[in-house]
Design a protein around this motif. Structure first.
Motif, mmCIF file in Angstrom:
data_model
loop_
_atom_site.group_PDB
_atom_site.id
_atom_site.type_symbol
_atom_site.label_atom_id
_atom_site.label_comp_id
_atom_site.label_asym_id
_atom_site.label_seq_id
_atom_site.Cartn_x
_atom_site.Cartn_y
_atom_site.Cartn_z
ATOM 1 N N MET A 1 0.845 -1.185 0.000
ATOM 2 C CA MET A 1 0.000 0.000 0.000
ATOM 3 C C MET A 1 0.891 1.249 0.000
ATOM 4 S SD MET A 1 -2.928 0.819 2.724
ATOM 5 C CE MET A 1 -3.791 2.336 2.709
ATOM 6 N N THR A 2 0.538 2.210 -0.798
ATOM 7 C CA THR A 2 1.272 3.476 -0.832
ATOM 8 C C THR A 2 0.335 4.618 -0.448
ATOM 9 O OG1 THR A 2 0.788 3.826 -3.158
ATOM 10 C CG2 THR A 2 2.817 2.637 -2.638
ATOM 11 N N ALA A 3 0.920 5.766 -0.230
ATOM 12 C CA ALA A 3 0.136 6.938 0.144
ATOM 13 C C ALA A 3 -0.904 7.233 -0.928
ATOM 14 C CB ALA A 3 1.054 8.128 0.335
ATOM 15 N N SER A 4 -2.075 7.668 -0.486
ATOM 16 C CA SER A 4 -3.140 7.997 -1.424
ATOM 17 C C SER A 4 -2.771 9.249 -2.217
ATOM 18 C CB SER A 4 -4.454 8.226 -0.676
ATOM 19 O OG SER A 4 -4.378 9.419 0.083
ATOM 20 N N GLU A 5 -3.363 9.362 -3.378
ATOM 21 C CA GLU A 5 -3.109 10.532 -4.232
ATOM 22 C C GLU A 5 -3.527 11.816 -3.523
ATOM 23 O OE1 GLU A 5 -1.505 12.496 -7.385
ATOM 24 O OE2 GLU A 5 -1.411 10.354 -7.005
ATOM 25 N N SER A 6 -4.644 11.789 -2.787
ATOM 26 C CA SER A 6 -5.093 12.994 -2.077
ATOM 27 C C SER A 6 -4.099 13.398 -0.983
ATOM 28 C CB SER A 6 -6.490 12.797 -1.491
ATOM 29 O OG SER A 6 -6.492 11.803 -0.496
ATOM 30 N N SER A 7 -3.486 12.423 -0.323
ATOM 31 C CA SER A 7 -2.471 12.728 0.691
ATOM 32 C C SER A 7 -1.244 13.367 0.054
ATOM 33 C CB SER A 7 -2.051 11.460 1.430
ATOM 34 O OG SER A 7 -3.122 10.926 2.150
ATOM 35 N N ILE A 8 -0.852 12.862 -1.087
ATOM 36 C CA ILE A 8 0.309 13.415 -1.786
ATOM 37 C C ILE A 8 0.018 14.835 -2.264
ATOM 38 C CG2 ILE A 8 1.783 13.161 -3.831
ATOM 39 C CD1 ILE A 8 1.543 10.088 -3.367
ATOM 40 N N ILE A 9 -1.174 15.062 -2.778
ATOM 41 C CA ILE A 9 -1.562 16.406 -3.217
ATOM 42 C C ILE A 9 -1.552 17.379 -2.044
ATOM 43 C CG2 ILE A 9 -3.517 17.771 -4.073
ATOM 44 C CD1 ILE A 9 -4.142 15.321 -5.914
ATOM 45 N N THR A 10 -2.084 16.941 -0.905
ATOM 46 C CA THR A 10 -2.091 17.783 0.295
ATOM 47 C C THR A 10 -0.665 18.055 0.764
ATOM 48 O OG1 THR A 10 -4.245 16.894 0.965
ATOM 49 C CG2 THR A 10 -2.932 17.984 2.663
ATOM 50 N N ALA A 11 0.178 17.043 0.755
ATOM 51 C CA ALA A 11 1.580 17.215 1.163
ATOM 52 C C ALA A 11 2.284 18.213 0.250
ATOM 53 C CB ALA A 11 2.306 15.874 1.156
ATOM 54 N N ARG A 12 2.020 18.133 -1.047
ATOM 55 C CA ARG A 12 2.649 19.070 -1.989
ATOM 56 C C ARG A 12 2.188 20.502 -1.745
ATOM 57 N NH1 ARG A 12 2.211 15.041 -7.184
ATOM 58 N NH2 ARG A 12 4.159 13.922 -6.742
ATOM 59 N N ALA A 13 0.892 20.675 -1.454
ATOM 60 C CA ALA A 13 0.374 22.020 -1.169
ATOM 61 C C ALA A 13 0.994 22.571 0.116
ATOM 62 C CB ALA A 13 -1.150 21.984 -1.057
ATOM 63 N N ALA A 14 1.106 21.727 1.125
ATOM 64 C CA ALA A 14 1.712 22.153 2.390
ATOM 65 C C ALA A 14 3.194 22.460 2.196
ATOM 66 C CB ALA A 14 1.512 21.075 3.449
ATOM 67 N N ALA A 15 3.869 21.644 1.419
ATOM 68 C CA ALA A 15 5.297 21.859 1.157
ATOM 69 C C ALA A 15 5.521 23.161 0.402
ATOM 70 C CB ALA A 15 5.875 20.685 0.381
ATOM 71 N N LYS A 16 4.674 23.453 -0.563
ATOM 72 C CA LYS A 16 4.783 24.711 -1.314
ATOM 73 C C LYS A 16 4.582 25.896 -0.385
ATOM 74 C CE LYS A 16 4.082 27.387 -5.209
ATOM 75 N NZ LYS A 16 4.452 28.640 -4.578
ATOM 76 N N ALA A 17 3.581 25.795 0.503
ATOM 77 C CA ALA A 17 3.340 26.878 1.463
ATOM 78 C C ALA A 17 4.539 27.048 2.393
ATOM 79 C CB ALA A 17 2.071 26.593 2.266
ATOM 80 N N ALA A 18 5.129 25.945 2.816
ATOM 81 C CA ALA A 18 6.316 26.005 3.677
ATOM 82 C C ALA A 18 7.491 26.637 2.928
ATOM 83 C CB ALA A 18 6.679 24.607 4.174
ATOM 84 N N ALA A 19 7.677 26.237 1.682
ATOM 85 C CA ALA A 19 8.759 26.796 0.869
ATOM 86 C C ALA A 19 8.562 28.301 0.660
ATOM 87 C CB ALA A 19 8.845 26.074 -0.474
ATOM 88 N N ASP A 20 7.319 28.712 0.506
ATOM 89 C CA ASP A 20 7.031 30.140 0.341
ATOM 90 C C ASP A 20 7.420 30.945 1.577
ATOM 91 O OD1 ASP A 20 6.090 29.658 -2.202
ATOM 92 O OD2 ASP A 20 3.959 29.805 -1.649
ATOM 93 N N LYS A 21 7.462 30.288 2.729
ATOM 94 C CA LYS A 21 7.865 30.941 3.983
ATOM 95 C C LYS A 21 9.328 30.633 4.323
ATOM 96 C CE LYS A 21 3.904 32.795 4.964
ATOM 97 N NZ LYS A 21 3.723 34.224 5.114
ATOM 98 N N ILE A 22 10.079 30.184 3.328
ATOM 99 C CA ILE A 22 11.526 29.933 3.424
ATOM 100 C C ILE A 22 11.859 28.788 4.389
ATOM 101 C CG2 ILE A 22 13.804 31.044 3.451
ATOM 102 C CD1 ILE A 22 11.829 32.477 1.632
ATOM 103 N N ALA A 23 11.031 27.769 4.405
ATOM 104 C CA ALA A 23 11.358 26.574 5.190
ATOM 105 C C ALA A 23 12.582 25.900 4.580
ATOM 106 C CB ALA A 23 10.183 25.606 5.188
ATOM 107 N N GLN A 24 13.321 25.199 5.410
ATOM 108 C CA GLN A 24 14.532 24.516 4.968
ATOM 109 C C GLN A 24 14.316 23.009 4.961
ATOM 110 O OE1 GLN A 24 17.319 25.839 7.912
ATOM 111 N NE2 GLN A 24 17.502 27.883 7.038
ATOM 112 N N ASP A 25 15.040 22.335 4.090
ATOM 113 C CA ASP A 25 15.078 20.868 4.054
ATOM 114 C C ASP A 25 13.689 20.242 4.134
ATOM 115 O OD1 ASP A 25 17.872 20.932 3.939
ATOM 116 O OD2 ASP A 25 18.015 21.040 6.114
#
Length: 133
Positions: A1-25
Motif C-alpha cells: 500500500m502506498t500513500a493515497s493521491e489525495s495525501s500526496i496532493i495535500t503534502a505538496r500544497a503544504a510543502a509549497k506553502a512552507a517553501a514560500d515561507k523559506i522553510a529549509q530541508d
C-alpha cells in the motif's frame, strides 16, 4: 500500500506553502506501509521559533483554502517543534536544532520519499537515508 493521491496532493500544497515561507530541508516520507495513522509525514525546519510559527501559519492558511483543518495541533506556543495532524498527513515543522537532535528522517529511513515537485533548491533528497548507506 502506498500513500493515497489525495495525501500526496495535500503534502505538496503544504510543502509549497512552507517553501514560500523559506522553510529549509522540506522532505515528505510515505509512511503508509509502516504506520496506520497516516500516509505521509512532511518535515520542514527553520532557524528560529518565529520562522517556525510563520511556516505553520502559511501551511494552515494554504490548507484552509482547501477546507482542510488540522484535527490536532501541538507545540505551537513553544515554536520549537509544531505538529499539525491532518489525519492522512502529519506535518512536523521543527527548529533546525531540534530537527538534527530528533532526526525523524533517520527514524523513518526505510520509508520512500515523496516527490514534492518543489525543484532542487527547496526540497531535500532524504539526506539521512542516503548517508546511512
Amino acid at each position: 500500500m502506498t500513500a493515497s493521491e489525495s495525501s500526496i496532493i495535500t503534502a505538496r500544497a503544504a510543502a509549497k506553502a512552507a517553501a514560500d515561507k523559506i522553510a529549509q530541508d522540506i522532505v515528505a516520507l510515505d509512511v503508509s506501509e509502516r504506520l496506520a495513522l497516516a500516509d505521509v509525514f512532511l518535515i520542514a525546519s527553520a532557524p528560529s521559533e518565529r520562522q517556525v510559527n510563520a511556516i505553520v501559519d502559511g501551511i494552515e492558511e494554504e490548507l484552509a483554502k482547501q477546507d482542510l483543518r488540522p484535527v490536532r495541533r501541538e507545540g505551537r506556543s513553544g515554536g520549537r517543534w509544531v505538529l499539525l495532524d491532518y489525519s492522512d498527513i502529519v506535518i512536523h515543522v521543527q527548529h533546525e536544532e531540534d530537527r538534527v537532535f530528533y532526526a525523524l528522517e533517520r527514524l523513518w529511513k526505510d520509508c520512500p520519499v515523496v516527490d514534492l515537485q518543489l525543484g532542487d533548491d527547496a526540497s531535500a533528497k532524504a539526506p539521512a537515508a542516503s548517508d546511512a548507506e
